[in-house]
Write a protein that holds these residues in place. Structure first.
Motif, PDB file in Angstrom:
ATOM      1  N   LEU A 125       0.929  -0.969  -0.038  1.00 59.29           N
ATOM      2  CA  LEU A 125      -0.566   0.072   0.139  1.00 59.29           C
ATOM      3  C   LEU A 125       1.137   1.438  -0.102  1.00 59.29           C
ATOM      4  O   LEU A 125       1.714   1.566   0.983  1.00 59.29           O
ATOM      5  CB  LEU A 125      -0.780  -0.013   1.482  1.00 59.29           C
ATOM      6  N   ALA A 126       1.403   1.506  -1.134  1.00 58.36           N
ATOM      7  CA  ALA A 126       1.611   3.110  -1.442  1.00 58.36           C
ATOM      8  C   ALA A 126       3.435   2.537  -0.827  1.00 58.36           C
ATOM      9  O   ALA A 126       3.771   3.987  -0.115  1.00 58.36           O
ATOM     10  CB  ALA A 126       1.270   4.009  -0.889  1.00 58.36           C
ATOM     11  N   ALA A 127       4.221   2.029  -1.357  1.00 60.99           N
ATOM     12  CA  ALA A 127       4.954   1.596  -0.593  1.00 60.99           C
ATOM     13  C   ALA A 127       5.985   1.317  -1.639  1.00 60.99           C
ATOM     14  O   ALA A 127       6.038   0.894  -2.942  1.00 60.99           O
ATOM     15  CB  ALA A 127       5.180  -0.085   0.211  1.00 60.99           C
ATOM     16  N   GLN A 128       7.244   2.069  -1.086  1.00 61.29           N
ATOM     17  CA  GLN A 128       8.587   2.179  -2.790  1.00 61.29           C
ATOM     18  C   GLN A 128       9.580   0.966  -2.258  1.00 61.29           C
ATOM     19  O   GLN A 128      10.170   0.821  -1.300  1.00 61.29           O
ATOM     20  CB  GLN A 128       8.850   3.593  -2.995  1.00 61.29           C
ATOM     21  N   THR A 129      10.016   0.267  -3.411  1.00 60.85           N
ATOM     22  CA  THR A 129      11.040  -0.330  -3.207  1.00 60.85           C
ATOM     23  C   THR A 129      11.744   0.417  -4.413  1.00 60.85           C
ATOM     24  O   THR A 129      13.058   0.098  -4.463  1.00 60.85           O
ATOM     25  CB  THR A 129      10.711  -1.335  -3.738  1.00 60.85           C
ATOM     26  N   ASP A 130      11.847   0.499  -5.387  1.00 58.60           N
ATOM     27  CA  ASP A 130      12.920   1.905  -6.574  1.00 58.60           C
ATOM     28  C   ASP A 130      12.936   3.284  -6.125  1.00 58.60           C
ATOM     29  O   ASP A 130      11.640   4.141  -6.055  1.00 58.60           O
ATOM     30  CB  ASP A 130      12.916   0.899  -7.484  1.00 58.60           C
ATOM     31  N   PHE A 131      14.046   4.084  -5.405  1.00 57.99           N
ATOM     32  CA  PHE A 131      13.910   4.799  -5.135  1.00 57.99           C
ATOM     33  C   PHE A 131      14.335   6.263  -5.744  1.00 57.99           C
ATOM     34  O   PHE A 131      15.083   7.007  -5.493  1.00 57.99           O
ATOM     35  CB  PHE A 131      14.592   5.469  -3.507  1.00 57.99           C
ATOM     36  N   THR A 132      14.466   5.681  -7.316  1.00 58.07           N
ATOM     37  CA  THR A 132      15.083   6.797  -8.304  1.00 58.07           C
ATOM     38  C   THR A 132      14.407   7.667  -8.222  1.00 58.07           C
ATOM     39  O   THR A 132      14.688   9.225  -8.675  1.00 58.07           O
ATOM     40  CB  THR A 132      15.114   6.125  -9.509  1.00 58.07           C
ATOM     41  N   GLN A 173       7.366  -2.691 -10.859  1.00 57.94           N
ATOM     42  CA  GLN A 173       7.110  -4.283 -12.211  1.00 57.94           C
ATOM     43  C   GLN A 173       8.470  -4.478 -12.965  1.00 57.94           C
ATOM     44  O   GLN A 173       9.102  -5.746 -13.570  1.00 57.94           O
ATOM     45  CB  GLN A 173       6.608  -3.404 -12.887  1.00 57.94           C
ATOM     46  N   LEU A 174       9.482  -2.860 -12.961  1.00 54.93           N
ATOM     47  CA  LEU A 174      10.704  -3.130 -12.992  1.00 54.93           C
ATOM     48  C   LEU A 174      12.469  -4.856 -12.614  1.00 54.93           C
ATOM     49  O   LEU A 174      13.037  -4.506 -13.459  1.00 54.93           O
ATOM     50  CB  LEU A 174      11.607  -2.368 -13.620  1.00 54.93           C
ATOM     51  N   HIS A 175      11.624  -5.096 -11.556  1.00 59.53           N
ATOM     52  CA  HIS A 175      12.152  -5.496 -10.932  1.00 59.53           C
ATOM     53  C   HIS A 175      12.196  -6.881 -10.160  1.00 59.53           C
ATOM     54  O   HIS A 175      12.651  -8.118 -10.024  1.00 59.53           O
ATOM     55  CB  HIS A 175      12.979  -5.386  -9.596  1.00 59.53           C
ATOM     56  N   ASN A 176      10.531  -7.260 -10.737  1.00 61.00           N
ATOM     57  CA  ASN A 176      10.216  -8.583 -10.510  1.00 61.00           C
ATOM     58  C   ASN A 176       8.850  -9.184 -11.799  1.00 61.00           C
ATOM     59  O   ASN A 176       8.180  -7.989 -12.157  1.00 61.00           O
ATOM     60  CB  ASN A 176       9.593  -8.534  -9.366  1.00 61.00           C
ATOM     61  N   GLN A 177       8.956 -10.265 -12.621  1.00 57.65           N
ATOM     62  CA  GLN A 177       8.301 -10.470 -13.664  1.00 57.65           C
ATOM     63  C   GLN A 177       7.198 -11.195 -13.077  1.00 57.65           C
ATOM     64  O   GLN A 177       6.481 -11.971 -14.299  1.00 57.65           O
ATOM     65  CB  GLN A 177       8.723 -10.915 -14.303  1.00 57.65           C
ATOM     66  N   ASN A 178       6.619 -11.294 -11.470  1.00 56.44           N
ATOM     67  CA  ASN A 178       5.474 -12.346 -10.690  1.00 56.44           C
ATOM     68  C   ASN A 178       4.706 -11.694 -11.276  1.00 56.44           C
ATOM     69  O   ASN A 178       3.806 -11.082 -11.805  1.00 56.44           O
ATOM     70  CB  ASN A 178       5.513 -12.653  -9.783  1.00 56.44           C
ATOM     71  N   LEU A 206      18.338  -1.285  -2.575  1.00 59.56           N
ATOM     72  CA  LEU A 206      17.764  -2.514  -2.585  1.00 59.56           C
ATOM     73  C   LEU A 206      17.006  -2.761  -4.644  1.00 59.56           C
ATOM     74  O   LEU A 206      17.043  -3.812  -4.388  1.00 59.56           O
ATOM     75  CB  LEU A 206      16.097  -2.104  -2.087  1.00 59.56           C
ATOM     76  N   ALA A 207      17.118  -1.380  -5.042  1.00 55.51           N
ATOM     77  CA  ALA A 207      16.527  -2.195  -6.245  1.00 55.51           C
ATOM     78  C   ALA A 207      17.296  -2.444  -7.126  1.00 55.51           C
ATOM     79  O   ALA A 207      17.515  -3.329  -7.989  1.00 55.51           O
ATOM     80  CB  ALA A 207      15.636  -0.255  -6.303  1.00 55.51           C
ATOM     81  N   GLY A 211      20.161  -9.476   6.956  1.00 56.39           N
ATOM     82  CA  GLY A 211      20.743 -11.013   8.109  1.00 56.39           C
ATOM     83  C   GLY A 211      21.569 -11.666   7.313  1.00 56.39           C
ATOM     84  O   GLY A 211      22.164 -12.349   7.207  1.00 56.39           O
ATOM     85  N   GLY A 212      23.037 -10.341   6.711  1.00 49.43           N
ATOM     86  CA  GLY A 212      24.159 -10.160   6.393  1.00 49.43           C
ATOM     87  C   GLY A 212      24.227 -11.125   4.869  1.00 49.43           C
ATOM     88  O   GLY A 212      25.435 -11.491   4.371  1.00 49.43           O
ATOM     89  N   HIS A 213      22.988 -11.308   4.191  1.00 49.61           N
ATOM     90  CA  HIS A 213      23.773 -11.522   3.270  1.00 49.61           C
ATOM     91  C   HIS A 213      22.335 -11.107   1.771  1.00 49.61           C
ATOM     92  O   HIS A 213      21.350 -10.729   2.183  1.00 49.61           O
ATOM     93  CB  HIS A 213      23.801 -12.921   2.551  1.00 49.61           C
ATOM     94  N   LYS A 214      23.245 -10.621   0.518  1.00 42.97           N
ATOM     95  CA  LYS A 214      22.446  -9.503  -0.435  1.00 42.97           C
ATOM     96  C   LYS A 214      21.384 -10.293  -0.618  1.00 42.97           C
ATOM     97  O   LYS A 214      21.033 -11.657  -0.969  1.00 42.97           O
ATOM     98  CB  LYS A 214      23.031  -9.566  -1.708  1.00 42.97           C
ATOM     99  N   ILE A 215      20.235  -9.868  -0.681  1.00 43.75           N
ATOM    100  CA  ILE A 215      18.975  -9.853  -1.146  1.00 43.75           C
ATOM    101  C   ILE A 215      18.787  -9.308  -3.098  1.00 43.75           C
ATOM    102  O   ILE A 215      19.307  -8.223  -3.754  1.00 43.75           O
ATOM    103  CB  ILE A 215      17.926  -9.627  -0.498  1.00 43.75           C
ATOM    104  N   SER A 216      17.855  -9.976  -3.518  1.00 43.27           N
ATOM    105  CA  SER A 216      17.184  -9.523  -4.614  1.00 43.27           C
ATOM    106  C   SER A 216      15.020  -9.763  -4.795  1.00 43.27           C
ATOM    107  O   SER A 216      14.759 -10.358  -4.548  1.00 43.27           O
ATOM    108  CB  SER A 216      17.603 -10.276  -5.931  1.00 43.27           C
ATOM    109  N   LEU A 217      14.962  -8.502  -4.865  1.00 40.08           N
ATOM    110  CA  LEU A 217      13.375  -7.671  -5.678  1.00 40.08           C
ATOM    111  C   LEU A 217      12.928  -9.381  -6.266  1.00 40.08           C
ATOM    112  O   LEU A 217      12.037  -9.524  -6.805  1.00 40.08           O
ATOM    113  CB  LEU A 217      12.885  -6.603  -5.900  1.00 40.08           C
ATOM    114  N   ALA A 218      13.697  -9.783  -6.920  1.00 44.59           N
ATOM    115  CA  ALA A 218      13.642 -10.401  -8.622  1.00 44.59           C
ATOM    116  C   ALA A 218      13.043 -12.009  -7.749  1.00 44.59           C
ATOM    117  O   ALA A 218      12.704 -13.025  -8.738  1.00 44.59           O
ATOM    118  CB  ALA A 218      14.584 -10.643  -9.445  1.00 44.59           C
ATOM    119  N   ASP A 219      13.808 -11.949  -7.026  1.00 43.92           N
ATOM    120  CA  ASP A 219      13.773 -13.500  -5.952  1.00 43.92           C
ATOM    121  C   ASP A 219      11.792 -13.327  -5.603  1.00 43.92           C
ATOM    122  O   ASP A 219      11.580 -15.115  -5.463  1.00 43.92           O
ATOM    123  CB  ASP A 219      14.395 -14.114  -4.981  1.00 43.92           C
TER     124      ASP A 219
END
Length: 569
Positions: A328-335, A468-473, A427-428, A435-443
């Motif tokens: 709800l009105a949440a950003q994941t890419d801040f460009t 939508q640019l970072h996740n194809q689900n 993040l994007a 938790g000490g390891h990198k993450i990806s929105l695509a996962d």
């Protein structure tokens, strides 16, 4: 030697913290560099200067015609500018003053926008500061020249000014007491009254489980992750517009996080602590209480950003408990993060970090001040005129009362959030660690239901849409009328509401935002029923409601809703 360096650094931080109190948290160095950048570039562009002088000459000519009573071009205020709506501003010297002000405003906007060679960052800052200075000089701010104030003073024999003085004294007393005067609408009494129980508490959150109101419920519970920048009950206001109450009435077991309002003792909490002690601890509790294989997770504003981080980390770790994700009105890419980017650059963040370091947190008044500056003509000056000059009483509704119930931001967590997400966009771009390891929105593989709001200046819908640019689900995007809060709190039956919705299947083609609305289905009314229909399609056959809490697995009922953390001010 190291000790001397540390002591000197502490002295610098103390100085910057003192400066921040005078500048409202704005970095003077950042402002000076922006103005220097603008002056040097505009000063080296005589063609642009000639163009601006021609516009100024045209404006003066039109104003001269207006002063002589001749037909002249008039400029209308922006739709969000309500200072000159009264018909009394349309005649005589007041009409001239309004036109002179609006033309000055337009000229400065032209002078500070799209200056060739000026960085976008500095251009935004200069334009913003120019707008703030002009707002201070608006003719509506001067009671002896404001026709609405003059008329009201004559009609009431000055009672409006006496009431305004009383309001001013009350506000001074409130500021002197730390601004913690009683709220017009009390949590647990007037708002946040959906029945439920606190079933888990740690040093950062309380988890509220809401009592069922239907004989059966969907087997997949809903976990709501609100923003920690605000109290959770924006989603549980009055009974008629409570999203939580609505979801319960639709046959869902609903849980909601209530964040602690931190103080200096929590200064070293990290963003990952919020993920671990907040989202993950709540998911563990919901799993134990409901025995659910899948959970519908919902995040609002910063809570949605944090939920996305947790979801990406869970996907990396093969934790498949999330059945769906609603943002709800949440950003994941801040460009394209909107007007808040005005306050986000290296100079500003270094200054702000020092101010937060000194007290251990970002005070709620500092955060509220930043939001008010973004719409100063409406949230600052118009309010000043109404309260102090016209002597009008505040008549707060539930959302206005909630807006006064602000929270603080821990020093370390907020610094990480602003620098790693807003400034560096980690993040994007796949650099963020959980938790000490990198993450990806695509996962992330859970279906996504994403809400953007048309007039959101905190999380602009174009920015929200960029996930939508970072996740194809599977991705359902809804654009709803209203702003950051009112667009989300959009209950069925609310007048003048509409939304547009478009679904993109897994690996479907990307639709640019400027083309999106032409392909979307637009509907009058609240988007809540469409969301529930979507959730129903992702849920199993209804079953008997789970018990409240799960004492045998370590989650006994600790308190009645709304718990204790909500009352921390």
């Amino acid at each position: 030697m190291n000790e001397i360096v540390i002591n000197n650094r502490d002295m610098d931080r103390a100085l910057h913290a003192a400066q921040a109190k005078l500048t409202g948290g704005l970095s003077h160095a950042s402002l000076m560099l922006a103005w220097a950048d603008w002056v040097l570039h505009l000063g080296d562009q005589p063609g642009r200067q000639v163009s601006l002088m021609r516009q100024a000459a045209t404006d003066w000519g039109e104003l001269a015609r207006l002063a002589l009573g001749l037909p002249a071009e008039t400029i209308q205020p922006a739709p969000e500018d309500h200072r000159f709506l009264s018909p009394s501003w349309q005649h005589g010297p007041w009409a001239f003053a309004v036109q002179a002000f609006l033309r000055t405003e337009r000229l400065w906007d032209l002078a500070t926008t799209d200056v060739h060679g000026l960085s976008k960052e500095n251009g935004r800052i200069v334009n913003f500061v120019a707008r703030q200075l002009l707002d201070m000089m608006a003719p509506s701010n001067y009671p002896l020249f404001n026709p609405e104030v003059l008329t009201k003073t004559q009609e009431t024999a000055g009672d409006n000014l006496r009431e305004g003085i009383r309001h001013f004294i009350e506000d001074l007393q409130s500021a002197g007491s730390g601004g913690t005067h009683p709220l017009p609408m009390q949590p647990g009494k007037d708002v946040a009254i959906t029945p439920g129980s606190v079933v888990y508490r740690n040093e950062l959150i309380e988890l509220i489980q809401y009592s069922p109101t239907t004989e059966t419920v969907r087997p997949e519970p809903i976990l709501i992750v609100p923003a920690w920048i605000m109290k959770y009950y924006i989603l549980d206001l009055s009974p008629h517009n409570s999203m939580i109450r609505y979801l319960v009435s639709q046959g869902y077991t609903v849980f909601c996080i209530s964040w602690r309002n931190p103080d200096a003792k929590e200064r070293d909490l990290t963003l990952d602590d919020y993920r671990r002690l907040g989202v993950m601890a709540a998911l563990d509790a919901v799993t134990a209480i409901c025995g659910a294989q899948k959970i519908h997770a919902t995040g609002y504003c910063l809570g949605g950003t944090l939920l996305t981080i947790a979801a990406a980390a869970m996907a990396r770790d093969h934790d498949e408990r999330l059945g769906t994700i609603t943002l709800l009105a949440a950003q994941t890419d801040f460009t394209e993060a909107g007007e808040l980017q005005l306050f986000i650059n290296d100079s500003q963040l270094a200054f702000l970090e020092d101010a937060m370091w000194a007290q251990g947190y970002l005070d709620s008044s500092q955060m509220a001040g930043a939001f008010q500056l973004l719409r100063s003509n409406d949230l600052v000056w118009s309010n000043l005129i109404r309260r102090y000059y016209l002597g009008e009483e505040d008549h707060p509704n539930d959302m206005m009362s909630w807006n006064r119930d602000a929270t603080r931001m821990p020093y370390r967590m907020h610094a990480e959030y602003l620098r790693r997400l807003f400034l560096d966009n980690d993040l994007a771009e796949g650099r963020f660690e959980a938790g000490g390891h990198k993450i990806s929105l695509a996962d992330i593989h859970a279906p996504l239901f994403v809400i953007g709001t048309e007039t959101d200046h905190i999380a602009p819908w174009h920015s929200v849409y960029k996930l939508q640019l970072h996740n194809q689900n599977n991705f359902t995007f809804v654009l709803t009328s209203g702003g950051h809060n009112a667009g989300v709190v959009s209950e069925p039956g609310h007048k003048n509401r509409h939304y547009c919705m478009l679904h993109r299947s897994h690996d479907g083609l990307y639709v640019p935002p400027e083309e999106w609305q032409s392909q979307a289905t637009c509907i009058e009314g609240s988007w809540w029923p469409a969301w529930v229909d979507w959730l129903n399609g992702q849920s199993g056959t209804p079953v008997n409601p789970p018990q409240m809490g799960a004492p045998l697995t370590g989650y006994p009922v600790l308190d009645t809703a709304p718990g204790q953390y909500i009352f921390q001010r």
